[in-house]
Design a protein around this motif. Structure first.
Motif, PDB file in Angstrom:
ATOM      1  N   ILE A   1       0.848  -1.191   0.000  1.00  0.00           N
ATOM      2  CA  ILE A   1       0.000   0.000   0.000  1.00  0.00           C
ATOM      3  C   ILE A   1       0.882   1.239   0.000  1.00  0.00           C
ATOM      4  O   ILE A   1       1.809   1.350   0.813  1.00  0.00           O
ATOM      5  CB  ILE A   1      -0.924   0.009   1.230  1.00  0.00           C
ATOM      6  CG1 ILE A   1      -1.895  -1.179   1.167  1.00  0.00           C
ATOM      7  CG2 ILE A   1      -1.706   1.319   1.329  1.00  0.00           C
ATOM      8  CD1 ILE A   1      -2.601  -1.464   2.473  1.00  0.00           C
ATOM      9  N   VAL A   2       0.574   2.154  -0.896  1.00  0.00           N
ATOM     10  CA  VAL A   2       1.252   3.447  -0.959  1.00  0.00           C
ATOM     11  C   VAL A   2       0.192   4.520  -0.741  1.00  0.00           C
ATOM     12  O   VAL A   2      -0.839   4.523  -1.424  1.00  0.00           O
ATOM     13  CB  VAL A   2       1.944   3.655  -2.323  1.00  0.00           C
ATOM     14  CG1 VAL A   2       2.567   5.046  -2.394  1.00  0.00           C
ATOM     15  CG2 VAL A   2       2.990   2.582  -2.570  1.00  0.00           C
ATOM     16  N   ALA A   3       0.424   5.423   0.199  1.00  0.00           N
ATOM     17  CA  ALA A   3      -0.561   6.468   0.510  1.00  0.00           C
ATOM     18  C   ALA A   3       0.155   7.817   0.602  1.00  0.00           C
ATOM     19  O   ALA A   3       0.408   8.335   1.691  1.00  0.00           O
ATOM     20  CB  ALA A   3      -1.289   6.147   1.812  1.00  0.00           C
TER      21      ALA A   3
ATOM     22  N   PHE B   1       8.879  10.594  -2.547  1.00  0.00           N
ATOM     23  CA  PHE B   1       8.560   9.275  -3.083  1.00  0.00           C
ATOM     24  C   PHE B   1       9.259   9.060  -4.420  1.00  0.00           C
ATOM     25  O   PHE B   1       9.874   8.005  -4.662  1.00  0.00           O
ATOM     26  CB  PHE B   1       7.038   9.160  -3.248  1.00  0.00           C
ATOM     27  CG  PHE B   1       6.568   7.889  -3.888  1.00  0.00           C
ATOM     28  CD1 PHE B   1       6.572   6.698  -3.180  1.00  0.00           C
ATOM     29  CD2 PHE B   1       6.117   7.884  -5.199  1.00  0.00           C
ATOM     30  CE1 PHE B   1       6.141   5.516  -3.772  1.00  0.00           C
ATOM     31  CE2 PHE B   1       5.669   6.709  -5.793  1.00  0.00           C
ATOM     32  CZ  PHE B   1       5.683   5.524  -5.079  1.00  0.00           C
ATOM     33  N   CYS B   2       9.193  10.057  -5.268  1.00  0.00           N
ATOM     34  CA  CYS B   2       9.807   9.924  -6.590  1.00  0.00           C
ATOM     35  C   CYS B   2      11.335   9.856  -6.505  1.00  0.00           C
ATOM     36  O   CYS B   2      11.977   9.034  -7.180  1.00  0.00           O
ATOM     37  CB  CYS B   2       9.415  11.091  -7.491  1.00  0.00           C
ATOM     38  SG  CYS B   2       7.663  11.100  -7.934  1.00  0.00           S
ATOM     39  N   ARG B   3      11.929  10.702  -5.675  1.00  0.00           N
ATOM     40  CA  ARG B   3      13.389  10.796  -5.619  1.00  0.00           C
ATOM     41  C   ARG B   3      14.010   9.687  -4.772  1.00  0.00           C
ATOM     42  O   ARG B   3      15.019   9.087  -5.180  1.00  0.00           O
ATOM     43  CB  ARG B   3      13.809  12.171  -5.080  1.00  0.00           C
ATOM     44  CG  ARG B   3      13.375  13.339  -5.961  1.00  0.00           C
ATOM     45  CD  ARG B   3      13.868  14.678  -5.418  1.00  0.00           C
ATOM     46  NE  ARG B   3      13.340  15.795  -6.185  1.00  0.00           N
ATOM     47  CZ  ARG B   3      13.796  16.200  -7.363  1.00  0.00           C
ATOM     48  NH1 ARG B   3      14.848  15.576  -7.901  1.00  0.00           N
ATOM     49  NH2 ARG B   3      13.237  17.223  -7.990  1.00  0.00           N
ATOM     50  N   GLU B   4      13.417   9.417  -3.584  1.00  0.00           N
ATOM     51  CA  GLU B   4      14.075   8.540  -2.617  1.00  0.00           C
ATOM     52  C   GLU B   4      13.557   7.102  -2.623  1.00  0.00           C
ATOM     53  O   GLU B   4      14.245   6.203  -2.131  1.00  0.00           O
ATOM     54  CB  GLU B   4      13.905   9.124  -1.212  1.00  0.00           C
ATOM     55  CG  GLU B   4      14.471  10.529  -1.065  1.00  0.00           C
ATOM     56  CD  GLU B   4      14.134  11.162   0.271  1.00  0.00           C
ATOM     57  OE1 GLU B   4      13.941  10.411   1.252  1.00  0.00           O
ATOM     58  OE2 GLU B   4      14.044  12.412   0.338  1.00  0.00           O
TER      59      GLU B   4
ATOM     60  N   ARG C   1      12.216   2.124   2.514  1.00  0.00           N
ATOM     61  CA  ARG C   1      12.489   3.462   1.975  1.00  0.00           C
ATOM     62  C   ARG C   1      11.343   4.427   2.302  1.00  0.00           C
ATOM     63  O   ARG C   1      11.580   5.592   2.660  1.00  0.00           O
ATOM     64  CB  ARG C   1      12.678   3.380   0.457  1.00  0.00           C
ATOM     65  CG  ARG C   1      14.015   2.803   0.023  1.00  0.00           C
ATOM     66  CD  ARG C   1      14.117   2.780  -1.498  1.00  0.00           C
ATOM     67  NE  ARG C   1      15.439   2.352  -1.944  1.00  0.00           N
ATOM     68  CZ  ARG C   1      15.809   2.274  -3.228  1.00  0.00           C
ATOM     69  NH1 ARG C   1      14.942   2.612  -4.184  1.00  0.00           N
ATOM     70  NH2 ARG C   1      17.019   1.889  -3.547  1.00  0.00           N
ATOM     71  N   MET C   2      10.111   3.973   2.156  1.00  0.00           N
ATOM     72  CA  MET C   2       8.980   4.860   2.438  1.00  0.00           C
ATOM     73  C   MET C   2       8.907   5.199   3.926  1.00  0.00           C
ATOM     74  O   MET C   2       8.615   6.344   4.299  1.00  0.00           O
ATOM     75  CB  MET C   2       7.676   4.216   1.954  1.00  0.00           C
ATOM     76  CG  MET C   2       7.508   4.318   0.441  1.00  0.00           C
ATOM     77  SD  MET C   2       5.869   3.823  -0.152  1.00  0.00           S
ATOM     78  CE  MET C   2       6.041   2.045  -0.113  1.00  0.00           C
ATOM     79  N   ASN C   3       9.144   4.228   4.769  1.00  0.00           N
ATOM     80  CA  ASN C   3       9.152   4.523   6.207  1.00  0.00           C
ATOM     81  C   ASN C   3      10.245   5.528   6.547  1.00  0.00           C
ATOM     82  O   ASN C   3      10.028   6.457   7.345  1.00  0.00           O
ATOM     83  CB  ASN C   3       9.345   3.223   7.006  1.00  0.00           C
ATOM     84  CG  ASN C   3       8.067   2.412   7.101  1.00  0.00           C
ATOM     85  OD1 ASN C   3       6.991   2.967   7.316  1.00  0.00           O
ATOM     86  ND2 ASN C   3       8.166   1.106   6.940  1.00  0.00           N
TER      87      ASN C   3
ATOM     88  N   CYS D   1       2.662   3.880   4.329  1.00  0.00           N
ATOM     89  CA  CYS D   1       2.725   2.676   3.502  1.00  0.00           C
ATOM     90  C   CYS D   1       2.378   1.482   4.371  1.00  0.00           C
ATOM     91  O   CYS D   1       2.298   1.587   5.595  1.00  0.00           O
ATOM     92  CB  CYS D   1       4.123   2.504   2.901  1.00  0.00           C
ATOM     93  SG  CYS D   1       5.429   2.336   4.154  1.00  0.00           S
ATOM     94  N   GLY D   2       2.179   0.346   3.734  1.00  0.00           N
ATOM     95  CA  GLY D   2       1.856  -0.837   4.510  1.00  0.00           C
ATOM     96  C   GLY D   2       1.844  -2.088   3.659  1.00  0.00           C
ATOM     97  O   GLY D   2       1.902  -2.040   2.426  1.00  0.00           O
ATOM     98  N   GLU D   3       1.758  -3.221   4.341  1.00  0.00           N
ATOM     99  CA  GLU D   3       1.661  -4.512   3.669  1.00  0.00           C
ATOM    100  C   GLU D   3       0.197  -4.825   3.365  1.00  0.00           C
ATOM    101  O   GLU D   3      -0.710  -4.237   3.953  1.00  0.00           O
ATOM    102  CB  GLU D   3       2.232  -5.610   4.567  1.00  0.00           C
ATOM    103  CG  GLU D   3       3.687  -5.421   4.931  1.00  0.00           C
ATOM    104  CD  GLU D   3       4.138  -6.443   5.954  1.00  0.00           C
ATOM    105  OE1 GLU D   3       4.799  -7.418   5.568  1.00  0.00           O
ATOM    106  OE2 GLU D   3       3.807  -6.264   7.145  1.00  0.00           O
TER     107      GLU D   3
END
Length: 398
Positions: free
Chosen positions: A247-249, A259-262, A307-309, A315-317
């Protein structure tokens, strides 16, 4: 733990299946004593739904009947109806969801109980408005999901209408009913007055349409379906990594740039003028989403989540039900309770989903065996002696 907020409140649960029992369970979780009245031979319909637990319970029944005690009464008999009225007179709340006209025939309607206890809080749950032309129609969750427009907003755009995975209308109705009962009990403390709370599945189903419903009214057309995506926020939904879904939020423009860069290593998508604002990304979702999906599929799920964290991006599973229930998060929160069972040995139930003063309310009673407390409650509250109880059993009243 401090006394639970509804300690000392007694509820007579005459309801069956899901909306009513969930309402009564919520009151029981908060400390009320809940007496569930069931038919002597078959009990609640849901004792025959789902997967069997012991001799008289099922997973479906157990999901809506923790923190209750079961009394069996045949409410088609005059004596069973009389005993139910006597029990109601000893209670603060009565809850029922009989078919239209049924409760009046049994002399268990609001006016009947109010004559015995003027300050009673009485809750009636029906399929449709009891004052409308469809008052006599039986109401079921699946029907209302269709009639309230909920199926039309669920699922992907290229799918036929789709119901929710759980009986969402029943569940919301049960929670709305509990909310209204609590308000009536609060008012009774101030005014000494009882109330008749009336709930309809269709009314609650329409409420679930929420912002989709208001959008439909404003634009005078049905909103489009977005499946797991969000109608107004991009990127926001379920995406596939190399080895599974996640999941991406992304909630704002700063998060999107990170999000795009990292995360996905696509700085060009952050610099593209079409995608710099959420309004732009929503407007150009059909150009952006395929590129995001391709970029995410290039990385393992664990790396993306890490990376998102690290970047502060929600984000999530995507877990299966069993995975979720057995997850460290659920175990640490005490969200699944295991209790002794006289037939099955042990049984599991979900725990109340809130904390009071830092503590989760206990599951004081496992979902009851059919009629397990009949003798005890009739003796304790109504003074039924052994001889009369034996006669009630012989006459199949209990």
């Amino acid at each position: 733990m401090n006394p639970l907020p509804l300690a000392g409140v007694r509820v007579l649960d005459l309801s069956r299946v899901l909306a009513g029992p969930l309402c009564a369970q919520a009151l029981g979780d908060l400390g009320a004593e809940v007496i569930k009245v069931e038919h002597p031979s078959r009990g609640d319909d849901t004792r025959d739904w789902g997967v069997r637990v012991g001799d008289t319970e099922t997973t479906y029944y157990n999901s809506a009947n923790r923190n209750k005690r079961s009394v069996t009464l045949d409410l088609q008999t005059a004596e069973g109806q009389g005993l139910a009225r006597e029990l109601a007179a000893k209670c603060d709340v009565v809850l029922q969801n009989f078919k239209h006209g049924g409760v009046e025939k049994m002399h268990l309607a609001y006016e009947d109980i109010r004559a015995l206890r003027p300050d009673i809080v009485y809750c009636s749950i029906s399929g449709y408005d009891r004052y409308g032309q469809e008052a006599a129609r039986p109401g079921y969750d699946l029907m209302v999901q269709g009639e309230a427009g909920l199926m039309a907003i669920n699922g992907d755009a290229d799918q036929p209408p789709l119901k929710f995975g759980v009986a969402a209308v029943d569940m919301f109705t049960g929670m709305y009913a509990a909310q209204a009962i609590l308000a009536a009990l609060f008012d009774r403390q101030r005014s000494g007055r009882g109330r008749h709370v009336e709930m309809a599945l269709f009314d609650c189903g329409l409420m679930i349409s929420a912002y989709y419903g208001l959008e439909a009214l404003l634009k005078q057309e049905d909103p489009p379906r977005f499946g797991n995506a969000h109608p107004a926020i991009v990127p926001y939904g379920v995406f596939d990594a190399q080895d599974g879904p996640l999941i991406v939020a992304v909630g704002n423009n700063t998060q999107y740039e990170r999000f795009c860069r990292e995360v996905i290593e696509r700085p060009d998508l952050a610099e593209d003028a079409r995608f710099k604002t959420n309004l732009g990304r929503a407007q150009h979702r059909h150009e952006l989403q395929p590129q995001l999906r391709e970029a995410l599929r290039a990385f393992p799920r664990r790396l993306l989540l890490d990376r998102m964290n690290a970047a502060g991006i929600p984000c999530g599973e995507v877990l299966g039900v069993l995975e979720a229930l057995q997850s460290p998060r659920a175990r640490a929160g005490g969200l699944v309770a295991e209790l002794p069972h006289p037939v099955a040995g042990r049984t599991q139930v979900l725990a109340p989903p809130y904390r009071l003063d830092g503590e989760r309310p206990p599951v004081r009673h496992a979902p009851p065996l059919l009629g397990e407390a009949t003798r005890e409650i009739l003796a304790e509250l109504l003074g039924v002696d052994d001889a009369r109880f034996a006669r009630l059993k012989a006459d199949k009243v209990t």
